[in-house]
Design a protein around this motif. Structure first.
Motif, PDB file in Angstrom:
ATOM      1  N   PRO A 126       0.821  -1.214   0.000  1.00  0.00           N
ATOM      2  CA  PRO A 126       0.000   0.000   0.000  1.00  0.00           C
ATOM      3  C   PRO A 126       0.852   1.260   0.000  1.00  0.00           C
ATOM      4  O   PRO A 126       2.083   1.190   0.084  1.00  0.00           O
ATOM      5  N   PRO A 127       0.221   2.447  -0.069  1.00  0.00           N
ATOM      6  CA  PRO A 127       0.966   3.705   0.061  1.00  0.00           C
ATOM      7  C   PRO A 127       1.711   3.768   1.393  1.00  0.00           C
ATOM      8  O   PRO A 127       1.383   3.042   2.341  1.00  0.00           O
ATOM      9  N   VAL A 128       2.704   4.634   1.461  1.00  0.00           N
ATOM     10  CA  VAL A 128       3.590   4.709   2.628  1.00  0.00           C
ATOM     11  C   VAL A 128       2.814   4.861   3.927  1.00  0.00           C
ATOM     12  O   VAL A 128       3.125   4.220   4.935  1.00  0.00           O
ATOM     13  N   GLU A 129       1.765   5.687   3.911  1.00  0.00           N
ATOM     14  CA  GLU A 129       1.051   5.969   5.161  1.00  0.00           C
ATOM     15  C   GLU A 129       0.302   4.743   5.702  1.00  0.00           C
ATOM     16  O   GLU A 129      -0.096   4.705   6.867  1.00  0.00           O
ATOM     17  N   LEU A 130       0.091   3.721   4.856  1.00  0.00           N
ATOM     18  CA  LEU A 130      -0.642   2.527   5.294  1.00  0.00           C
ATOM     19  C   LEU A 130       0.259   1.306   5.446  1.00  0.00           C
ATOM     20  O   LEU A 130      -0.228   0.214   5.736  1.00  0.00           O
ATOM     21  N   LYS A 131       1.557   1.465   5.238  1.00  0.00           N
ATOM     22  CA  LYS A 131       2.452   0.305   5.245  1.00  0.00           C
ATOM     23  C   LYS A 131       2.508  -0.388   6.599  1.00  0.00           C
ATOM     24  O   LYS A 131       2.533  -1.619   6.683  1.00  0.00           O
ATOM     25  N   GLN A 132       2.530   0.359   7.672  1.00  0.00           N
ATOM     26  CA  GLN A 132       2.575  -0.248   8.998  1.00  0.00           C
ATOM     27  C   GLN A 132       1.300  -1.029   9.294  1.00  0.00           C
ATOM     28  O   GLN A 132       1.338  -2.127   9.852  1.00  0.00           O
ATOM     29  N   GLN A 133       0.174  -0.481   8.890  1.00  0.00           N
ATOM     30  CA  GLN A 133      -1.098  -1.172   9.089  1.00  0.00           C
ATOM     31  C   GLN A 133      -1.131  -2.470   8.281  1.00  0.00           C
ATOM     32  O   GLN A 133      -1.587  -3.511   8.768  1.00  0.00           O
ATOM     33  N   ALA A 134      -0.639  -2.408   7.047  1.00  0.00           N
ATOM     34  CA  ALA A 134      -0.606  -3.604   6.205  1.00  0.00           C
ATOM     35  C   ALA A 134       0.325  -4.657   6.799  1.00  0.00           C
ATOM     36  O   ALA A 134       0.009  -5.852   6.805  1.00  0.00           O
ATOM     37  N   PHE A 135       1.469  -4.202   7.320  1.00  0.00           N
ATOM     38  CA  PHE A 135       2.425  -5.134   7.914  1.00  0.00           C
ATOM     39  C   PHE A 135       1.807  -5.863   9.102  1.00  0.00           C
ATOM     40  O   PHE A 135       1.981  -7.072   9.270  1.00  0.00           O
ATOM     41  N   ARG A 136       1.060  -5.130   9.931  1.00  0.00           N
ATOM     42  CA  ARG A 136       0.412  -5.769  11.090  1.00  0.00           C
ATOM     43  C   ARG A 136      -0.642  -6.779  10.641  1.00  0.00           C
ATOM     44  O   ARG A 136      -0.779  -7.855  11.247  1.00  0.00           O
ATOM     45  N   CYS A 137      -1.364  -6.455   9.573  1.00  0.00           N
ATOM     46  CA  CYS A 137      -2.352  -7.408   9.043  1.00  0.00           C
ATOM     47  C   CYS A 137      -1.673  -8.671   8.528  1.00  0.00           C
ATOM     48  O   CYS A 137      -2.120  -9.788   8.801  1.00  0.00           O
ATOM     49  N   HIS A 138      -0.588  -8.490   7.795  1.00  0.00           N
ATOM     50  CA  HIS A 138       0.125  -9.638   7.237  1.00  0.00           C
ATOM     51  C   HIS A 138       0.757 -10.487   8.332  1.00  0.00           C
ATOM     52  O   HIS A 138       0.874 -11.707   8.200  1.00  0.00           O
ATOM     53  N   GLN A 139       1.166  -9.838   9.416  1.00  0.00           N
ATOM     54  CA  GLN A 139       1.756 -10.579  10.533  1.00  0.00           C
ATOM     55  C   GLN A 139       0.793 -11.600  11.129  1.00  0.00           C
ATOM     56  O   GLN A 139       1.216 -12.627  11.659  1.00  0.00           O
ATOM     57  N   ASN A 140      -0.505 -11.326  11.045  1.00  0.00           N
ATOM     58  CA  ASN A 140      -1.496 -12.246  11.598  1.00  0.00           C
ATOM     59  C   ASN A 140      -1.468 -13.604  10.903  1.00  0.00           C
ATOM     60  O   ASN A 140      -1.926 -14.598  11.464  1.00  0.00           O
ATOM     61  N   PHE A 141      -0.932 -13.640   9.674  1.00  0.00           N
ATOM     62  CA  PHE A 141      -0.871 -14.894   8.923  1.00  0.00           C
ATOM     63  C   PHE A 141       0.476 -15.591   9.080  1.00  0.00           C
ATOM     64  O   PHE A 141       0.643 -16.723   8.605  1.00  0.00           O
ATOM     65  N   HIS A 142       1.451 -14.948   9.690  1.00  0.00           N
ATOM     66  CA  HIS A 142       2.794 -15.514   9.782  1.00  0.00           C
ATOM     67  C   HIS A 142       2.788 -16.838  10.527  1.00  0.00           C
ATOM     68  O   HIS A 142       2.098 -17.009  11.527  1.00  0.00           O
ATOM     69  N   HIS A 143       3.578 -17.766  10.021  1.00  0.00           N
ATOM     70  CA  HIS A 143       3.731 -19.083  10.637  1.00  0.00           C
ATOM     71  C   HIS A 143       5.190 -19.244  11.043  1.00  0.00           C
ATOM     72  O   HIS A 143       6.103 -18.930  10.274  1.00  0.00           O
ATOM     73  N   SER A 144       5.414 -19.740  12.233  1.00  0.00           N
ATOM     74  CA  SER A 144       6.780 -19.808  12.762  1.00  0.00           C
ATOM     75  C   SER A 144       7.683 -20.720  11.938  1.00  0.00           C
ATOM     76  O   SER A 144       8.905 -20.571  11.968  1.00  0.00           O
ATOM     77  N   GLU A 145       7.098 -21.654  11.182  1.00  0.00           N
ATOM     78  CA  GLU A 145       7.925 -22.571  10.392  1.00  0.00           C
ATOM     79  C   GLU A 145       8.423 -21.943   9.093  1.00  0.00           C
ATOM     80  O   GLU A 145       9.339 -22.466   8.476  1.00  0.00           O
ATOM     81  N   GLY A 146       7.781 -20.845   8.658  1.00  0.00           N
ATOM     82  CA  GLY A 146       8.290 -20.184   7.469  1.00  0.00           C
ATOM     83  C   GLY A 146       7.208 -19.712   6.517  1.00  0.00           C
ATOM     84  O   GLY A 146       6.006 -19.819   6.773  1.00  0.00           O
ATOM     85  N   ASP A 147       7.662 -19.181   5.376  1.00  0.00           N
ATOM     86  CA  ASP A 147       6.776 -18.515   4.427  1.00  0.00           C
ATOM     87  C   ASP A 147       5.864 -19.477   3.674  1.00  0.00           C
ATOM     88  O   ASP A 147       4.737 -19.114   3.317  1.00  0.00           O
ATOM     89  N   HIS A 148       6.336 -20.690   3.375  1.00  0.00           N
ATOM     90  CA  HIS A 148       5.463 -21.659   2.702  1.00  0.00           C
ATOM     91  C   HIS A 148       4.235 -21.948   3.564  1.00  0.00           C
ATOM     92  O   HIS A 148       3.114 -22.051   3.052  1.00  0.00           O
ATOM     93  N   PHE A 149       4.438 -22.053   4.853  1.00  0.00           N
ATOM     94  CA  PHE A 149       3.338 -22.313   5.780  1.00  0.00           C
ATOM     95  C   PHE A 149       2.453 -21.065   5.929  1.00  0.00           C
ATOM     96  O   PHE A 149       1.247 -21.178   6.112  1.00  0.00           O
ATOM     97  N   THR A 150       3.058 -19.892   5.836  1.00  0.00           N
ATOM     98  CA  THR A 150       2.282 -18.650   5.871  1.00  0.00           C
ATOM     99  C   THR A 150       1.316 -18.591   4.692  1.00  0.00           C
ATOM    100  O   THR A 150       0.170 -18.160   4.837  1.00  0.00           O
ATOM    101  N   LEU A 151       1.772 -19.020   3.526  1.00  0.00           N
ATOM    102  CA  LEU A 151       0.902 -19.026   2.345  1.00  0.00           C
ATOM    103  C   LEU A 151      -0.313 -19.930   2.555  1.00  0.00           C
ATOM    104  O   LEU A 151      -1.424 -19.609   2.100  1.00  0.00           O
TER     105      LEU A 151
END
Length: 713
Positions: free
Chosen positions: A487-512
């Motif tokens: 997203p635009p710069v002003e929304l990047k932190q918000q987007a990062f927090r949203c994406h973090q909710n999907f993070h899996h400790s085993e890695g990116d394949h598991f996040t997908l």
């Protein structure tokens, strides 16, 4: 009684129904196109020659009219030799051309005129003219190597020299020898026909005269890489403030520049007064859904600025309100290095052919601003993609075509021998080749999947490890475009927090897998629609839709091959281990080790050091998440940040368990290899463990056999 000629109904030669008044209106438009003047010559050439080359600019009309003439030719032969197929390189252009031609022929889309793009078939038994992407036509040759369903094969946009188009151009030489009744028509751009003429020898060429050229203004001095972006935007704003009419097309080099330009124009355009109303920046990507619809739709009190990059000139064939072109004169290309199995991003000048096509997008009353000197040296055409791409998938396809009797491909430009040897080596490591260098049974099955060979091998391994459902999701998500929006710069932190909710400790394949599963749960009828859900979580709805379609197609291939499809079991410890085992089975050539505990990863196969991409689960240091020592990655790009992307942690024991022994012994010497060797010795010395399937590297006999198989001459 005399009959009034105006009262006589004329019937459509393709469906037998009366022609509509709209047909005659569009016929008048068609006759005004530059290509119309060569119709008689073309019909004569295609009647008396097997191969014809037609050279014209982006808006000459050749992509809509020549296929219709070919359909008329096949109709005159009563389709004895088949129907017409026309290849394209962009999915959206394929769809839009089919819709336009169906309209011009006064028939229904999906009946007499249809199209096929990946994951969507809009054809029927009535189809006589089919548009399809070049990769779809190529895959069709696996089951029909001589293309016996077709009487005429058209290869459009040949000047782009994609890998699939080059393969078609090479294989069709043999098909023409085997089928004397077949006709092949190659549609290309100016400056790109000479090499084709040399390759095919003594074939007729039809050159279409374009409209009178527009006024062209060249830059006085060569600017730096950063200069052209701001010069383009300044020029667009000046045009908007001073010119009375017309939309603007701006050709930049990269997607990042388009994103930046959109943000700047949105902000600065609001302050520029103009009789044309507001300035509306529009990002135009090759696969953008509905792009041509947006180009042709009028918007009151608005001037559009289309921001694009790459070889997208043909996407503007239906746009009639474009009066200004701003051309930076450079393009981004990915260049694959087989020695290190990585791609570099190179910014280089566009070709003469591209430059000419961009000028032809506007009529004689328009103006083209070239932000480079008129005498800037540039090649006649672009470097063929087959010379700069990973050709492992290409070699697998050609090996499959050998079985069908069409193994010889007369390339216009032959692939680099080093890249060819690397591709053969990779296929051998993946067990896709037998001892004679032909496709093995595993290789034949791998060639059935519309996936890169490593991912196809991973999917096959998942059948053994009973994690098919999860690996199907990973394969689909990696085949589709990235689902994570920037997203635009002003929304990047918000987007990062949203994406973090999907993070899996085993890695990116598991996040997908997490992302896809969450998307599937947001079905219509729930609290919000899938589109709205994606918007809230800064995810691409179109990318996830495509991933869903890819997954369905892969599932159908598994069922057709009668391979087992296990039930979903995501989240369990055993399932997690099995997913990793399947991934290593395909991607063991893409493993790296952290050498200093700070995220500097040493790549085992070629001794390069890279960092994990910032958007990865491990891209940002977190006290809760330790940087893994061993990782498997999906992609390595030697861009300005030199990163490995889509990373999952593995252990040395898991890696050793799955890799072929001859691959391990062929690894260059390093501290990481010594560590792995120590793991092997420790495992073989452990009490109660002899020769087992879990430790194939301990079996010296199989190692000797593997050495013999590894030698590729």
């Amino acid at each position: 009684m005399a009959v009034n000629q105006d009262d006589i109904l004329e019937f459509n030669q393709f469906d037998g129904l009366p022609l509509s008044s709209r047909y005659y209106t569009m016929l008048k438009e068609r006759k005004s196109l530059p290509v119309w003047g060569v119709k008689c010559k073309f019909m004569d050439y295609i009647t008396n020659n097997q191969l014809v080359i037609v050279s014209g600019a982006a808006k000459s009309g050749q992509s809509t009219q020549v296929p219709q003439w070919c359909a008329e030719f096949c109709l005159s032969m009563q389709y004895r030799h088949g129907m017409v197929v026309c290849s394209q390189i962009h999915r959206q252009r394929t769809v839009d051309l089919a819709l336009r031609v169906a309209d011009e022929m006064d028939v229904n889309i999906g009946h007499e005129v249809g199209y096929i793009i990946p994951f969507h078939n809009c054809c029927s038994t009535d189809t006589v003219l089919k548009y399809c992407t070049d990769d779809m036509l190529l895959s069709e040759m696996m089951s029909d190597p001589l293309l016996e369903r077709y009487g005429v094969v058209l290869i459009d946009q040949a000047q782009e020299r994609t890998v699939s188009t080059d393969l078609l151009l090479g294989l069709l030489k043999d098909v023409l020898l085997a089928r004397r009744e077949l006709r092949v028509v190659i549609l290309t751009a100016p400056y790109s026909s000479e090499k084709l003429l040399r390759h095919y020898e003594n074939v007729p060429l039809i050159q279409i005269d374009g409209e009178r050229p527009c006024k062209t203004v060249h830059g006085n001095k060569r600017g730096g890489v950063k200069d052209y972006l701001y010069a383009s935007l300044q020029l667009a704003l000046e045009i908007h403030g001073s010119q009375e009419r017309g939309d603007i097309v701006v050709f930049l080099a990269t997607e990042q520049e388009i994103e930046c330009a959109c943000a700047i124009l949105r902000q600065e355009g609001a302050g520029v007064a103009s009789s044309q109303g507001e300035l509306m920046p529009v990002s135009v990507c090759p696969e953008q859904i509905g792009s041509l619809t947006m180009l042709t739709e009028g918007t009151t009190r608005c001037r559009k600025v289309f921001l694009t990059c790459g070889s997208t000139e043909d996407l503007f064939w239906a746009a009639h309100n474009i009066c200004f072109v701003i051309d930076a004169g450079v393009q981004k290309r990915f260049v694959y290095n087989p020695r290190i199995r990585a791609s570099s991003i190179v910014i280089r000048p566009i070709s003469k052919s591209q430059a000419e096509c961009r000028k032809q997008l506007i009529g004689p009353t328009g103006k083209c601003f070239c932000l480079y000197p008129e005498n800037t040296p540039r090649p006649a055409e672009n470097v063929p993609h087959i010379l700069e791409s990973d050709i492992t998938s290409t070699v697998l396809f050609l090996k499959r075509m050998e079985i069908a009797g069409l193994g010889h491909c007369d390339f216009i430009d032959r692939p680099d021998p080093e890249g060819l040897m690397q591709a053969l080596e990779e296929l051998d490591y993946l067990a896709a080749l037998d001892n004679d260098g032909n496709l093995s049974e595993i290789g034949i099955i791998m060639s059935e999947f519309p996936l890169e060979p490593q991912m196809a091998k991973t999917l096959l391994a998942s059948c053994e490890f009973e994690c098919v459902s999860e690996v199907l999701t990973i394969a689909a998500m990696l085949t589709a475009p990235s689902c994570f929006l920037v997203p635009p710069v002003e929304l990047k932190q918000q987007a990062f927090r949203c994406h973090q909710n999907f993070h899996h400790s085993e890695g990116d394949h598991f996040t997908l897998i997490n992302v896809y599963n969450a998307y599937k749960q947001s079905q219509p009828g729930s609290f919000c629609s899938p589109e709205r859900w994606c918007e809230q979580h800064f995810l691409s709805f179109s990318a996830l839709q495509m991933a869903d379609a890819v997954r369905s197609e892969l599932t159908e291939v598994l069922k057709r091959l009668e391979l087992p499809v296990s039930c979903p079991a995501f989240g369990g410890k055993t399932n997690t281990l099995n997913i990793k085992m399947a991934l290593i089975a395909g991607f063991f050539m893409q493993v790296a080790r952290d050498i200093d505990g700070t995220g500097n990863y040493f790549i085992l196969t070629h001794k390069h050091v890279a960092q994990i991409h910032p958007i990865s689960v491990y891209g940002t240091i977190s006290p809760k998440l330790k940087i893994p020592e061993w990782v498997l990655y999906h992609e390595h790009t030697l861009a300005e940040n030199n990163c490995i992307r889509t990373v999952t942690q593995i252990s040395a024991h898991e890696f050793i368990r799955m890799i072929p022994q001859y691959f391990f012994y062929n690894l260059p010497s390093s501290e990481s290899k010594d560590i792995l060797q120590g793991v092997i010795k420790h495992s073989s010395a452990a009490p109660g463990k002899g020769k087992s399937e879990e430790q194939p590297l301990n079996n010296s006999t199989s190692g000797e056999q593997s050495y013999e198989r590894c030698v590729i001459q």
